[in-house]
Design an enzyme around this catalytic site. Structure first.
Site, PDB file in Angstrom:
ATOM      1  N   ASP A 174       0.898  -1.142   0.000  1.00 59.08           N
ATOM      2  CA  ASP A 174       0.000   0.000   0.000  1.00 59.08           C
ATOM      3  C   ASP A 174       0.938   1.194   0.000  1.00 59.08           C
ATOM      4  O   ASP A 174       1.576   1.483   1.025  1.00 59.08           O
ATOM      5  CB  ASP A 174      -0.862  -0.002   1.271  1.00 59.08           C
ATOM      6  CG  ASP A 174      -1.864   1.139   1.246  1.00 59.08           C
ATOM      7  OD1 ASP A 174      -1.434   2.283   1.008  1.00 59.08           O
ATOM      8  OD2 ASP A 174      -3.059   0.891   1.449  1.00 59.08           O
ATOM      9  N   HIS A 175       1.066   1.868  -1.126  1.00 61.24           N
ATOM     10  CA  HIS A 175       2.163   2.836  -1.216  1.00 61.24           C
ATOM     11  C   HIS A 175       1.970   4.016  -0.260  1.00 61.24           C
ATOM     12  O   HIS A 175       2.916   4.725   0.041  1.00 61.24           O
ATOM     13  CB  HIS A 175       2.396   3.287  -2.661  1.00 61.24           C
ATOM     14  CG  HIS A 175       1.429   4.304  -3.170  1.00 61.24           C
ATOM     15  ND1 HIS A 175       0.176   3.990  -3.622  1.00 61.24           N
ATOM     16  CD2 HIS A 175       1.531   5.648  -3.294  1.00 61.24           C
ATOM     17  CE1 HIS A 175      -0.436   5.091  -3.999  1.00 61.24           C
ATOM     18  NE2 HIS A 175       0.352   6.116  -3.817  1.00 61.24           N
ATOM     19  N   HIS A 237      -5.850   2.616   1.040  1.00 59.33           N
ATOM     20  CA  HIS A 237      -5.022   3.718   1.540  1.00 59.33           C
ATOM     21  C   HIS A 237      -5.663   4.445   2.729  1.00 59.33           C
ATOM     22  O   HIS A 237      -5.024   4.702   3.736  1.00 59.33           O
ATOM     23  CB  HIS A 237      -4.784   4.762   0.432  1.00 59.33           C
ATOM     24  CG  HIS A 237      -4.195   4.201  -0.820  1.00 59.33           C
ATOM     25  ND1 HIS A 237      -3.208   3.249  -0.807  1.00 59.33           N
ATOM     26  CD2 HIS A 237      -4.423   4.476  -2.136  1.00 59.33           C
ATOM     27  CE1 HIS A 237      -2.871   2.955  -2.055  1.00 59.33           C
ATOM     28  NE2 HIS A 237      -3.598   3.683  -2.881  1.00 59.33           N
TER      29      HIS A 237
HETATM   30  C1  BG6 Z   1      -3.394   4.800  -6.471  1.00 61.17           C
HETATM   31  C2  BG6 Z   1      -4.733   4.888  -7.107  1.00 61.17           C
HETATM   32  O1  BG6 Z   1      -3.325   3.705  -5.594  1.00 61.17           O
HETATM   33  O2  BG6 Z   1      -3.127   5.990  -5.758  1.00 61.17           O
HETATM   34  C3  BG6 Z   1      -4.842   6.111  -8.008  1.00 61.17           C
HETATM   35  O3  BG6 Z   1      -4.972   3.720  -7.870  1.00 61.17           O
HETATM   36  C4  BG6 Z   1      -4.463   7.344  -7.245  1.00 61.17           C
HETATM   37  O4  BG6 Z   1      -6.150   6.240  -8.546  1.00 61.17           O
HETATM   38  C5  BG6 Z   1      -3.128   7.154  -6.557  1.00 61.17           C
HETATM   39  O5  BG6 Z   1      -4.404   8.432  -8.156  1.00 61.17           O
HETATM   40  C6  BG6 Z   1      -2.826   8.325  -5.663  1.00 61.17           C
HETATM   41  O6  BG6 Z   1      -1.530   8.213  -5.169  1.00 61.17           O
HETATM   42  P1  BG6 Z   1      -0.752   9.493  -4.668  1.00 61.17           P
HETATM   43  O7  BG6 Z   1       0.524   8.942  -4.128  1.00 61.17           O
HETATM   44  O8  BG6 Z   1      -0.573  10.397  -5.864  1.00 61.17           O
HETATM   45  O9  BG6 Z   1      -1.598  10.142  -3.628  1.00 61.17           O
END
Ligand code: BG6
Length: 484
Positions: A174-175, A237
């Site tokens: 989960d980044h 997230h």
């Molecule tokens: C991803 C989603 O996991 O996270 C995308 O699939 C989203 O739809 C993205 O735009 C958002 O990541 P960040 O790091 O730009 O907030």
């Protein structure tokens, strides 16, 4: 490290640039090797060239350092192959065995499935069937969300993966957990003596979590039509942000202890019953509007999106955690695409001071609540809003902010996460039961929305803050969304 689906967007924009950054900072083991497996027409040479361009474009270390790149590229190998064919995996095994000799990789294998989730089961079967999950060294599997599309499919996937890899060998990415400020939540809460005693219903009025994006669906129509805002962002997230904000103090900083506490928060979520879905949730879909002054298309007009689509691009949920600490404290979560501003933040609203003195009904200087805001992105930092006297003769009170922000560029989330997969630290990854608990909470909401059908999806103009129903959800409780 083996990346399946290495010719895709994620490898170009995130994975290989992150690997390069790790090499640039000297964090990558010197014997590292990368084997890319995909169906596209690359040779090892043309893949290296393509990845160098990707690094040039997306890495935070620019320009590319030739010596670092050449060393990294020397350990890259490309296999063109069909994931359904055992031959692809046999070739992979031969290449990996050779890498062990040439690069000294000692049998350690990190399999990264950067593929369509529908392939997770078959690729992992092929890995096992072709003897790639055994032998000396460690074997780990990294998968990207979505981990299923509801509780039943998540359970099925987990049972399958656990029949091939041990749970401790499975890294569900989960980044958001790799983002610096998200990791800072634990430090803020547990390294400071002042917050923990007041981190409870006695002092906290409510909590708001907003993940606002200005981007639309872009070129991901196929995926997004099936996913929608809850499956794409909220179930994973945002629930992780919630769990970190609400968890009890872990007994140690070990991965299992932290994950034990996070999962308890998810277990304590009060289910939103079908009859309450309308009261506690709002969904929406962006229509035509303006982004930065330029006209923007509505979701149903985007490329490859059905003109009758009922997919939500906005979701908002009011939830409660039925624990001693959080009893009675509402948590409001909202996420949307094509909103007015990009920003992710968590705001903890403390209870108002009592209705006496400055807050008395007849006070000429009414005061606001204290708010602690954790800005996850952009402009990462923490601020505390408090009331102060304006330096004048007369008594005038104004809200002021104590604001802290780190300067400089933070490491990309994927840098930290990839390094952790190699070290074997699962703290920042989702355990199977976390994913399942989160689905258990969202399943009834998604089912109710599906049954409501198209008529009920409120539209909002692109470039605004979502449907008015999301404002009403808080107004009904005498509250307002914080402006980002
Ligand atoms: C991803 C989603 O996991 O996270 C995308 O699939 C989203 O739809 C993205 O735009 C958002 O990541 P960040 O790091 O730009 O907030």
């Amino acid at each position: 490290m083996v990346i399946f689906g290495a010719s895709g967007d994620l490898a170009h924009r995130k994975l290989v640039p992150a690997i390069y950054s790790l090499a640039h900072e000297g964090s990558l083991p010197p014997y590292f090797a990368l084997v890319a497996v995909a169906v596209s027409d690359f040779t090892t040479e043309s893949f290296r060239e393509d990845m160098k361009k990707a690094v040039q474009e997306h890495s935070r270390h620019k320009p590319v350092n030739e010596a670092v790149w050449n060393n990294l590229a020397a350990g890259m190998h490309y296999i063109k192959g069909d994931f359904a064919q055992p031959e692809t995996f046999q070739e992979l095994k031969t290449v990996l065995d050779r890498m062990d000799v040439e690069r000294g990789t000692k049998g350690n294998r990190l399999f990264y499935l950067s593929t369509n989730p529908s392939l997770f089961e078959s690729v992992s079967c092929q890995l096992k069937g072709n003897g790639l999950t055994e032998g000396p060294g460690w074997h780990r599997l990294v998968i990207e969300k979505p981990f299923g599309r509801d509780l039943a499919s998540a359970q099925k996937l987990n049972v399958h993966l656990q029949s091939i890899f041990g749970e401790e060998e499975i890294y569900r990415i989960d980044h958001y957990l790799g983002k610096e400020t998200v990791q800072n939540i634990l430090v803020l809460r547990f390294a400071n003596g002042i917050f923990e005693p007041i981190w409870r219903n006695q002092f906290i009025d409510h909590v708001q979590i907003t993940v606002a994006e200005t981007l639309g669906v872009g070129s991901r129509a196929g995926y997004y039509e099936e996913a929608g805002a809850v499956r794409d962002m909220m179930q994973n997230h945002m629930m992780q942000l919630l769990a970190l904000i609400a968890m009890e103090t872990p007994i140690s900083l070990k991965a299992e202890q932290i994950r034990n506490e996070k999962v308890k928060v998810l277990q304590a979520l009060r289910p939103i019953l079908a009859r309450d879905v309308k009261l506690s949730t709002v969904r929406g879909q962006y229509g035509r509007g303006y982004m930065d002054g330029a006209p923007a298309k509505g979701y149903r007009e985007e490329t490859n999106i059905s003109p009758k689509s009922t997919t939500e691009t906005f979701a908002c949920v009011k939830l409660f955690i039925d624990s001693w600490r959080w009893s009675g404290v509402p948590f409001y979560l909202r996420h949307g695409k094509r909103l007015a501003k990009k920003g992710t933040e968590i705001s903890v609203f403390f209870k108002k001071s009592p209705d006496i003195l400055f807050n008395a009904a007849d006070s000429e200087t009414p005061v606001d609540q204290n708010v602690l805001t954790i800005r996850v992105q952009p402009d990462e930092g923490v601020s505390l809003r408090m009331e102060a006297k304006v330096p004048e003769q007369q008594l005038q009170i104004q809200s002021v902010k104590m604001d802290f922000r780190f300067g400089g560029s933070s490491p990309e989330a994927y840098e930290r996460l990839l390094l952790d997969t190699m070290i074997g630290d699962a703290t920042l990854f989702i355990r199977h039961d976390e994913a399942e608990q989160s689905w258990a909470f969202f399943d009834p909401i998604l089912a109710e929305w599906r049954d409501e059908g198209a008529r009920q999806v409120p539209q909002y103009a692109a470039g605004t803050w979502g449907p008015k129903e999301a404002e009403h959800l808080l107004l009904a409780d005498g509250r307002k969304w914080r402006r980002l």
